[in-house]
Design a protein around this motif. Structure first.
Motif, PDB file in Angstrom:
ATOM      1  N   LEU A  87       1.059  -1.138  -0.031  1.00 26.51           N
ATOM      2  CA  LEU A  87      -0.055   0.027   0.079  1.00 26.51           C
ATOM      3  C   LEU A  87       0.922   1.352   0.021  1.00 26.51           C
ATOM      4  CD1 LEU A  87      -2.400  -0.730   2.953  1.00 26.51           C
ATOM      5  CD2 LEU A  87      -2.860  -1.455   0.456  1.00 26.51           C
ATOM      6  N   GLY A  88       0.511   2.323  -0.848  1.00 25.88           N
ATOM      7  CA  GLY A  88       1.159   3.608  -0.804  1.00 25.88           C
ATOM      8  C   GLY A  88       0.707   4.211   0.484  1.00 25.88           C
ATOM      9  N   TYR A  89       1.287   5.386   0.603  1.00 26.63           N
ATOM     10  CA  TYR A  89       0.884   6.083   1.839  1.00 26.63           C
ATOM     11  C   TYR A  89      -0.511   6.534   1.996  1.00 26.63           C
ATOM     12  CZ  TYR A  89       5.494   6.163   3.780  1.00 26.63           C
ATOM     13  OH  TYR A  89       6.953   5.760   4.346  1.00 26.63           O
ATOM     14  N   ILE A  90      -1.164   7.070   0.464  1.00 22.66           N
ATOM     15  CA  ILE A  90      -2.441   7.427   0.655  1.00 22.66           C
ATOM     16  C   ILE A  90      -3.498   6.284   0.745  1.00 22.66           C
ATOM     17  CG2 ILE A  90      -4.258   8.172  -1.069  1.00 22.66           C
ATOM     18  CD1 ILE A  90      -2.087  10.067  -2.351  1.00 22.66           C
ATOM     19  N   ALA A  91      -3.132   4.935   0.303  1.00 19.79           N
ATOM     20  CA  ALA A  91      -3.869   3.691   0.309  1.00 19.79           C
ATOM     21  C   ALA A  91      -3.822   3.369   1.817  1.00 19.79           C
ATOM     22  CB  ALA A  91      -3.440   2.595  -0.458  1.00 19.79           C
ATOM     23  N   PHE A  92      -2.643   3.689   2.611  1.00 15.50           N
ATOM     24  CA  PHE A  92      -2.494   3.122   3.925  1.00 15.50           C
ATOM     25  C   PHE A  92      -3.461   4.134   4.811  1.00 15.50           C
ATOM     26  CE2 PHE A  92      -0.634   3.496   8.093  1.00 15.50           C
ATOM     27  CZ  PHE A  92      -0.482   2.096   8.500  1.00 15.50           C
ATOM     28  N   SER A  93      -3.376   5.345   4.480  1.00 10.52           N
ATOM     29  CA  SER A  93      -4.376   6.485   4.953  1.00 10.52           C
ATOM     30  C   SER A  93      -5.841   5.949   4.829  1.00 10.52           C
ATOM     31  CB  SER A  93      -4.444   7.620   4.379  1.00 10.52           C
ATOM     32  OG  SER A  93      -5.072   8.746   5.021  1.00 10.52           O
ATOM     33  N   ASP A  94      -6.332   5.305   3.602  1.00  7.57           N
ATOM     34  CA  ASP A  94      -7.496   4.756   3.473  1.00  7.57           C
ATOM     35  C   ASP A  94      -7.794   3.815   4.394  1.00  7.57           C
ATOM     36  OD1 ASP A  94      -7.969   6.689   1.428  1.00  7.57           O
ATOM     37  OD2 ASP A  94      -7.563   5.345   0.013  1.00  7.57           O
ATOM     38  N   TRP A  95      -6.605   2.868   4.544  1.00  9.73           N
ATOM     39  CA  TRP A  95      -6.688   1.680   5.523  1.00  9.73           C
ATOM     40  C   TRP A  95      -7.116   2.233   6.998  1.00  9.73           C
ATOM     41  CZ3 TRP A  95      -3.650   0.385   9.651  1.00  9.73           C
ATOM     42  CH2 TRP A  95      -3.963  -0.799  10.072  1.00  9.73           C
ATOM     43  N   ALA A  96      -6.318   3.112   7.224  1.00 14.13           N
ATOM     44  CA  ALA A  96      -6.534   3.581   8.710  1.00 14.13           C
ATOM     45  C   ALA A  96      -7.907   4.303   8.886  1.00 14.13           C
ATOM     46  CB  ALA A  96      -5.474   4.797   9.049  1.00 14.13           C
ATOM     47  N   GLN A  97      -8.593   5.067   7.942  1.00 10.24           N
ATOM     48  CA  GLN A  97      -9.590   5.559   8.036  1.00 10.24           C
ATOM     49  C   GLN A  97     -10.668   4.564   8.279  1.00 10.24           C
ATOM     50  OE1 GLN A  97     -10.923   8.834   7.962  1.00 10.24           O
ATOM     51  NE2 GLN A  97     -12.865   7.855   8.450  1.00 10.24           N
ATOM     52  N   LYS A  98     -10.544   3.307   7.224  1.00 10.68           N
ATOM     53  CA  LYS A  98     -11.812   2.371   7.509  1.00 10.68           C
ATOM     54  C   LYS A  98     -11.610   1.515   8.870  1.00 10.68           C
ATOM     55  CE  LYS A  98     -13.592  -1.578   5.220  1.00 10.68           C
ATOM     56  NZ  LYS A  98     -13.818  -2.245   3.839  1.00 10.68           N
ATOM     57  N   TRP A  99     -10.362   1.140   9.119  1.00 10.64           N
ATOM     58  CA  TRP A  99     -10.079   0.081  10.255  1.00 10.64           C
ATOM     59  C   TRP A  99      -9.861   0.812  11.464  1.00 10.64           C
ATOM     60  CZ3 TRP A  99     -11.870  -4.570   9.168  1.00 10.64           C
ATOM     61  CH2 TRP A  99     -11.930  -4.987   8.023  1.00 10.64           C
ATOM     62  N   LEU A 100      -9.252   1.939  11.568  1.00 11.35           N
ATOM     63  CA  LEU A 100      -8.780   2.658  12.787  1.00 11.35           C
ATOM     64  C   LEU A 100      -9.878   3.748  13.196  1.00 11.35           C
ATOM     65  CD1 LEU A 100      -4.979   2.605  12.746  1.00 11.35           C
ATOM     66  CD2 LEU A 100      -6.283   0.885  13.680  1.00 11.35           C
ATOM     67  N   GLY A 101     -10.596   4.308  12.278  1.00 14.22           N
ATOM     68  CA  GLY A 101     -11.592   5.146  12.464  1.00 14.22           C
ATOM     69  C   GLY A 101     -11.001   6.688  12.074  1.00 14.22           C
ATOM     70  N   ASP A 102      -9.801   6.796  11.813  1.00 12.52           N
ATOM     71  CA  ASP A 102      -9.090   8.030  11.468  1.00 12.52           C
ATOM     72  C   ASP A 102      -7.941   7.927  10.545  1.00 12.52           C
ATOM     73  OD1 ASP A 102      -7.165  10.687  11.915  1.00 12.52           O
ATOM     74  OD2 ASP A 102      -9.422  11.115  12.352  1.00 12.52           O
ATOM     75  N   PRO A 103      -7.570   8.884   9.382  1.00  9.77           N
ATOM     76  CA  PRO A 103      -6.763   8.269   8.633  1.00  9.77           C
ATOM     77  C   PRO A 103      -4.980   8.663   9.439  1.00  9.77           C
ATOM     78  CG  PRO A 103      -7.813  10.189   7.791  1.00  9.77           C
ATOM     79  CD  PRO A 103      -8.596   9.847   8.910  1.00  9.77           C
ATOM     80  N   ASN A 104      -5.117   9.321  10.360  1.00  5.52           N
ATOM     81  CA  ASN A 104      -4.104  10.019  11.239  1.00  5.52           C
ATOM     82  C   ASN A 104      -3.920   9.139  12.350  1.00  5.52           C
ATOM     83  OD1 ASN A 104      -3.287  11.997   9.476  1.00  5.52           O
ATOM     84  ND2 ASN A 104      -5.149  13.136  10.205  1.00  5.52           N
ATOM     85  N   ALA A 105      -4.570   7.840  12.862  1.00  3.48           N
ATOM     86  CA  ALA A 105      -4.352   7.349  13.896  1.00  3.48           C
ATOM     87  C   ALA A 105      -3.399   6.378  13.590  1.00  3.48           C
ATOM     88  CB  ALA A 105      -5.928   6.232  13.985  1.00  3.48           C
ATOM     89  N   LEU A 106      -2.753   6.098  15.043  1.00  6.10           N
ATOM     90  CA  LEU A 106      -1.648   5.302  14.968  1.00  6.10           C
ATOM     91  C   LEU A 106      -2.017   3.739  14.804  1.00  6.10           C
ATOM     92  CD1 LEU A 106       0.309   7.140  17.545  1.00  6.10           C
ATOM     93  CD2 LEU A 106       0.601   7.421  15.120  1.00  6.10           C
ATOM     94  N   PRO A 107      -1.288   2.837  14.369  1.00  2.61           N
ATOM     95  CA  PRO A 107       0.199   3.199  13.706  1.00  2.61           C
ATOM     96  C   PRO A 107       0.067   4.004  12.530  1.00  2.61           C
ATOM     97  CG  PRO A 107      -0.318   1.099  13.376  1.00  2.61           C
ATOM     98  CD  PRO A 107      -1.597   1.373  13.933  1.00  2.61           C
ATOM     99  N   GLY A 108       1.212   4.741  12.518  1.00  2.00           N
ATOM    100  CA  GLY A 108       1.157   5.585  11.246  1.00  2.00           C
ATOM    101  C   GLY A 108       2.086   4.781  10.122  1.00  2.00           C
ATOM    102  N   ALA A 109       1.827   5.613   8.973  1.00  2.00           N
ATOM    103  CA  ALA A 109       2.483   4.981   7.866  1.00  2.00           C
ATOM    104  C   ALA A 109       4.025   4.993   8.143  1.00  2.00           C
ATOM    105  CB  ALA A 109       2.154   5.879   6.666  1.00  2.00           C
TER     106      ALA A 109
END
Length: 168
Positions: A87-109
């Motif tokens: 996953l690129g960082y944008i896709a990882f941000s999408d992953w964090a949004q979906k699974w952690l509830g926020d694109p900036n939640a930890l663990p970060g990219a």
């Protein structure tokens, strides 16, 4: 007329007393001395701990490392729709949004991308979750309980900036 005014005042006192935000003064203290009431400890859950709790596949209220690893793989596959294995960082941000509830939640990219190639592989994500699992597994039995997924804070967040300020 005076009787109705007294009756209206008498009836409004219980309502006014309910909205009274004054703190009672403890016995033996000075009348104008400031009174501080310690806030009770609060329980918080890290977004990653909520995600891990959702990986309890057999419903026993406990998450094994294997259950977590299967859940992480499933979450990765849900975002890696092209099945590139990274996953690129944008896709990882999408992953964090979906699974952690926020694109900036930890663990970060940045902390997950251990080889700094701007791509996050499933192996890197699994390694980060293994570290988190180890940190959360307080009794080191290889299983995370709901109690281990909670964090107890002695003071509420947003304490008015009283902690950590330097005098001056």
């Amino acid at each position: 007329m005076a009787a109705s005014a007294l009756l209206a005042i008498g009836l409004s006192r219980p309502a006014a007393a309910q909205n009274d935000n004054r703190v009672p003064i403890p016995l033996g203290s000075k009348k104008n001395a400031p009174v501080s009431i310690a806030a009770p400890p609060i329980l918080v859950v890290e977004p990653v701990a909520m995600m891990i709790a959702a990986f309890d596949m057999d419903g026993d209220g406990r998450v094994t490392r294997d259950e977590m690893r299967k859940g992480v793989a499933k979450s990765f596959d849900a975002i890696d729709t092209g099945h590139a294995g990274k996953l690129g960082y944008i896709a990882f941000s999408d992953w964090a949004q979906k699974w952690l509830g926020d694109p900036n939640a930890l663990p970060g990219a940045y902390e997950t991308d251990t080889d700094s190639d701007n791509q996050i592989t499933l192996a890197e994500l699994q390694a980060k979750f293994d570290q988190i699992f180890t940190r959360l597994d307080k009794d080191k039995d290889g299983v995370l309980t709901r109690a281990e997924l909670l964090t107890i804070r002695a003071f509420p967040m947003g304490d008015g900036g009283k902690r950590g300020k330097r005098g001056g």
